[in-house]
Structure formats: C-alpha cells, structure tokens
Scaffold this active site. Structure first.
Site, short mmCIF file in Angstrom:
data_model
loop_
_atom_site.label_atom_id
_atom_site.label_comp_id
_atom_site.label_asym_id
_atom_site.label_seq_id
_atom_site.Cartn_x
_atom_site.Cartn_y
_atom_site.Cartn_z
N HIS A 81 0.83 -1.21 0.00
CA HIS A 81 0.00 0.00 0.00
C HIS A 81 0.86 1.26 0.00
O HIS A 81 0.35 2.35 -0.26
CB HIS A 81 -1.00 -0.01 1.15
CG HIS A 81 -0.46 0.34 2.50
ND1 HIS A 81 -0.13 -0.61 3.44
CD2 HIS A 81 -0.21 1.55 3.08
CE1 HIS A 81 0.30 -0.01 4.53
NE2 HIS A 81 0.27 1.30 4.34
N ASP A 126 -0.02 -7.51 1.40
CA ASP A 126 0.47 -6.13 1.48
C ASP A 126 1.99 -6.13 1.65
O ASP A 126 2.52 -5.88 2.74
CB ASP A 126 -0.22 -5.43 2.65
CG ASP A 126 0.05 -3.93 2.68
OD1 ASP A 126 0.54 -3.41 1.66
OD2 ASP A 126 -0.23 -3.30 3.72
N SER A 221 3.64 2.96 8.18
CA SER A 221 3.39 1.94 7.16
C SER A 221 4.67 1.38 6.56
O SER A 221 5.60 2.13 6.25
CB SER A 221 2.56 2.54 6.01
OG SER A 221 1.23 2.76 6.40
#
Length: 271
Positions: A81, A126, A221
């Site tokens: 992502h 991911d 992230s």
C-alpha cells in the site's frame, strides 16, 4: 440459554466484521498522542540500522511517507500500500532524524516489485520490494535478516519484538521528525479476526493486540517488526482501525514467513 448465547456471539461477530481495515498511512488518530510511534520511546543512533525512510511521489505533485527495511545490499522491503500508485521514492538511510539521513537514493517505480495479488480492498498480500543502488553496510546502515525456512510455520504467538518508525505525533501534526521504537508482544490472530473478520485476517497476517495503545500509527506503514531474540524481521506494518490509533483496536501486519518463497524468487535472498 445456550441458543441465546450462540446468537449473541454471532451478532458480535457480524458487528466486528463490519470494521474495515485501513492502511496505516491513512489511519486517523482520533485524539492527541503523547508518543510518536504510539506510546513508544526514542531510538538512539544505530539501534535500528536496518530501517529506512521512504518518501513516495505519485508524479502529480503529492506524496506520502512510509518506512521500510534493508534486507540486502540492493533491496528494501516495505508494504504494497506504500508503493501502490507511486511514481518514485526517495530512500533515506541511517537516519534517526527523519530529514537527516546519512545519505539518500532516488528510485523509479520500474524498480518496485509489488506483490501481484495485493488487494486494495482487504489489504491482503500487502508486501513490496524495492530494488536499490548498492549499499555498503556499517554500524548505522545494515540489513535485517529474514526468518529461516525452518521457521516458516512458526506463528510467533507470545514472542516479543521491536517496532520502529516515524509515525504521527498528534491529530494535526505530520510524521515524527525523530525515530521511535516500541516493544510489542505478538498476539494470537483470533484477536484480529474477532475485530476485522476472517476475510481481512488470514494466516498471512501477524496480529498486535495493543491493549495499552502501544503500536504503530499513521506514517509507520511498511516498517519492520523484528524479534528480540534473534533480530529477524517477522512482519511489516500494514493496517489498523478506522477508529484511530488510540482506539485500543488490534493492528494487522503482513507475515513475512508467508512470503519467503516470493522474496527469494525476486531477490535471491533466503536463509
């Protein structure tokens, strides 16, 4: 009475399944946070030599920050992502102050290897790789090792690990200027399943329960979760709750052991 209990459990499961996971770069904060990586502590120089800052550019004048980890002289591991929709990335090596890395490399999207089965809806698979210019290792810039093949079925429940990153510090602030860490105990996946549902949570995830609001937040992230015992990276920061970083909700991470073959096939790295 037994039937009523079953119905109640079913109703709760349906409510939990409604909660949609949100990629950490988009997770709202909810209210002010006293720590950086939520309720963590500052890293000293050289504590996390494998972490990198990633500033992505979408080619249209906007961008976003993520973290990543060095896994080889020419490879960085991060979340899909983070690479999704990006045109390029600037990688900062050896930083504790986010804007003061030891040096930086600019990499075009042609050197991104995003997992072919990444699902933007469920945030499954991911994981991404970034091919980089050659990096020499030293005390402030070094690789983190991945799990051994013999550990690929280890769920690591109950193990302690280090999470690090430059996540947000308040509702209105940007990402943190200084690298922060937090010590996390890996939870049973059933905790995340009860909150996000079994569609979003699979055996390819690591769950963090965060009962004391310790964990990752927006801006973390793609960062690494690394075991205390043997300094091997077992997970990548992936998603949290739309209720915010301080909602006491569990957090989901990509389980690295599920992708050892994929990493080896693309990079040649294996243990």
């Amino acid at each position: 009475m037994k039937v009523l209990g079953v119905l109640l459990i079913s109703a709760l499961a349906l409510v939990a399944a409604v909660e949609k996971p949100v990629p950490f770069k988009d997770v709202p904060l909810g209210r002010k946070i006293s720590g950086r990586i939520t309720n963590g502590y500052p890293a000293y120089e050289g504590k996390v030599p494998y972490i990198v800052t990633l500033l992505f550019d979408n080619g249209a004048g906007s961008g976003w920050y993520c973290g990543g980890s060095i896994i080889g002289n020419t490879w960085v591991l991060t979340a899909a992502h983070c690479t999704h929709g990006a045109n390029s990335v600037t990688i900062g090596y050896g930083a504790v102050w986010r804007q003061q890395p030891q040096y930086s490399h600019w990499v075009h999207q042609s050197d991104f290897i995003q997992h072919h089965a990444y699902d933007t809806s469920t945030i499954n698979n991911d994981i991404s790789l970034i091919r980089t210019p050659h990096v020499d290792f030293w005390s402030l810039v070094n690789k983190v090792e991945l799990p051994r093949y013999e550990d690929r079925y280890n769920n690591y429940y109950g193990w302690w690990a280090l999470l690090s990153g430059w996540g947000k510090t308040s509702d209105t602030s940007g990402v943190s200027d200084y690298l922060n860490c937090v010590d996390i105990q890996i939870a049973d996946n059933s905790i995340c399943e009860a909150y996000y549902g079994t569609t979003s949570i699979t055996p390819n995830h690591v769950c963090i329960s965060t009962p004391e609001n310790k964990g990752s937040c927006s801006g973390d992230s793609g960062g690494p979760l690394v075991l205390h015992d043997d300094n091997r990276q077992v997970a990548i920061v992936s998603f949290g709750s739309s209720a915010g970083c301080l909602s006491n909700s569990p957090k989901g991470m990509t389980r690295v052991t599920s992708y050892l073959d994929w990493i080896r096939d693309n990079t040649g790295i294996s243990y």
